[in-house]
Write an enzyme that holds these catalytic residues in place. Sequence first.
Site, PDB file in Angstrom:
ATOM      1  N   GLY A 232     -37.628  12.467 -26.022  1.00 11.64           N
ATOM      2  CA  GLY A 232     -36.777  11.359 -26.774  1.00 11.64           C
ATOM      3  C   GLY A 232     -36.369  10.655 -26.596  1.00 11.64           C
ATOM      4  O   GLY A 232     -38.540   9.847 -26.595  1.00 11.64           O
ATOM      5  N   ASN A 233     -36.149   9.061 -25.784  1.00 14.62           N
ATOM      6  CA  ASN A 233     -37.409   7.433 -26.227  1.00 14.62           C
ATOM      7  C   ASN A 233     -35.984   6.896 -25.097  1.00 14.62           C
ATOM      8  O   ASN A 233     -34.647   8.056 -24.894  1.00 14.62           O
ATOM      9  CB  ASN A 233     -37.699   7.017 -27.305  1.00 14.62           C
ATOM     10  CG  ASN A 233     -36.173   6.658 -28.028  1.00 14.62           C
ATOM     11  OD1 ASN A 233     -34.905   6.171 -28.135  1.00 14.62           O
ATOM     12  ND2 ASN A 233     -35.797   7.081 -29.181  1.00 14.62           N
TER      13      ASN A 233
END
Length: 424
Positions: A232-233
């Site tokens: 993810g980020n």
Amino acid sequence: MEQEFHAYETKVPCLWNIELIMENSLKGKHIILGITGSIAAYKAAYIIRALVKKGAEVQVVITPAGKEFITPLTLSTLSCHPVISEFFSNRDGTWNSHVDLGLWADAMLVAPATASTIGKMANGIADNMLVTTYLSCKAPVFVAPAMDLDMFAHPSTQQNLDRLRSFGNRIIEPAEGELASHLVGKGRMEEPDRIVAVLEDFFASRTRLEKKKIVITAGPTYEKIDPVRFIGNYSSGKMGFALAEACAEQGAEVTLIAGPVSLKVVHPNIRRIDVESAEEMYQAAIAVFPEADAGILCAAVADYRPEEQASEKIKRETKGEMTLRLVPNKDIAAALGAIKRDNQVLVGFALETNDETAHAEGKLKRKNLDFIVLNSLRDAGAGFRCDTNKITIIDKEGGTTAYPLKSKLGVAVDIVNKLATILK
Ligand code: PMT
């Protein structure tokens, strides 16, 4: 049903020549002008004059302290309406309804706004007619602070202003200049013509966005490795959600395609589609974009996903050292850019860490965008997670506009204003 507003019908003869009223975005708009106890209250007379000349109907609500600086007679003469200050002014059993007034308004402007009134608005201290009206007001609220430079800079004032921003209120920043104390600094209320221009721009942009269908992507995407892990980020969704609220507030019908975030939507004109992966976001976007007038692609979409997803939790004990093979995801912006019709507008974002302008310009062209919003992680207070952002808009004609650090809602309003100028 259209809200009728009888309580404040004109009882004061109006001196303005209606013939002079030019066609513009303020024509016919109902504006509540809140005036508080500041020396800048005299400028409220110029604000009323300009608003009425542009065809707006102005109802003044003044605090008791405000009346020490400018007389109700001046204000009622200019606005062509009796001035409201007290709940029970007539002492005859009738009372002024802040609720009716709040519903009547197309906008409320508090100018000048003292530190005290800003504090009361931020904390719901409804001990006068102005603040109760503010709390009942469903329309957009604009606040033009006026105070001494140290009062303005004080963390308590700044926190209260941030709180008002977080409610979606628009702060018209004070200018630098000589103050009542004869000190020089930031705190001087913005000039009346600038304040009126802010309202005019707001209504002009709202006219252009009314009923327009806008698709917005927001937040991160999660690319599954196994049932408990993902790539993810750091995107929180704040920027994309602020854009959705800003578009909806200007009358647009918004479809917000949100990655996994913990934010809530507020405005009823926002339809939310929750997705998790880049592929899900792509499918949702490609399905709704053909019907849309514009797309704003603010999501931080993962460029890669694991080639394989384990159906059971990967065990370190059995797996040992591990290599994750990644394959590229579809580029949603480029896909929408490829099917974009002439009457559609597509806006992208570029989050950069180096060679910002060159990278942003490359994405603008490659993805066939109308303009791109550049934010750089090199700027403090910009990018992921924070409540502020600092952007530069680069358009396909080569025009570039850099904006100062603002709240994400303030940034969203700038982006929406730009979008409004090019929407067909
Ligand atoms: O969510 P916040 O915490 O508030 O943070 C806001 C933000 C930093 C995420 C936002 O301001 C921002 O910059 N969003 C875009 C981030 C990004 O992924 O930029 P990019 O340069 O990698 O992508 C360029 C453009 O292509 C973007 O419009 C992106 O949405 C789009 N894209 C990218 C990859 C992909 N597979 N599909 C896409 O549509």
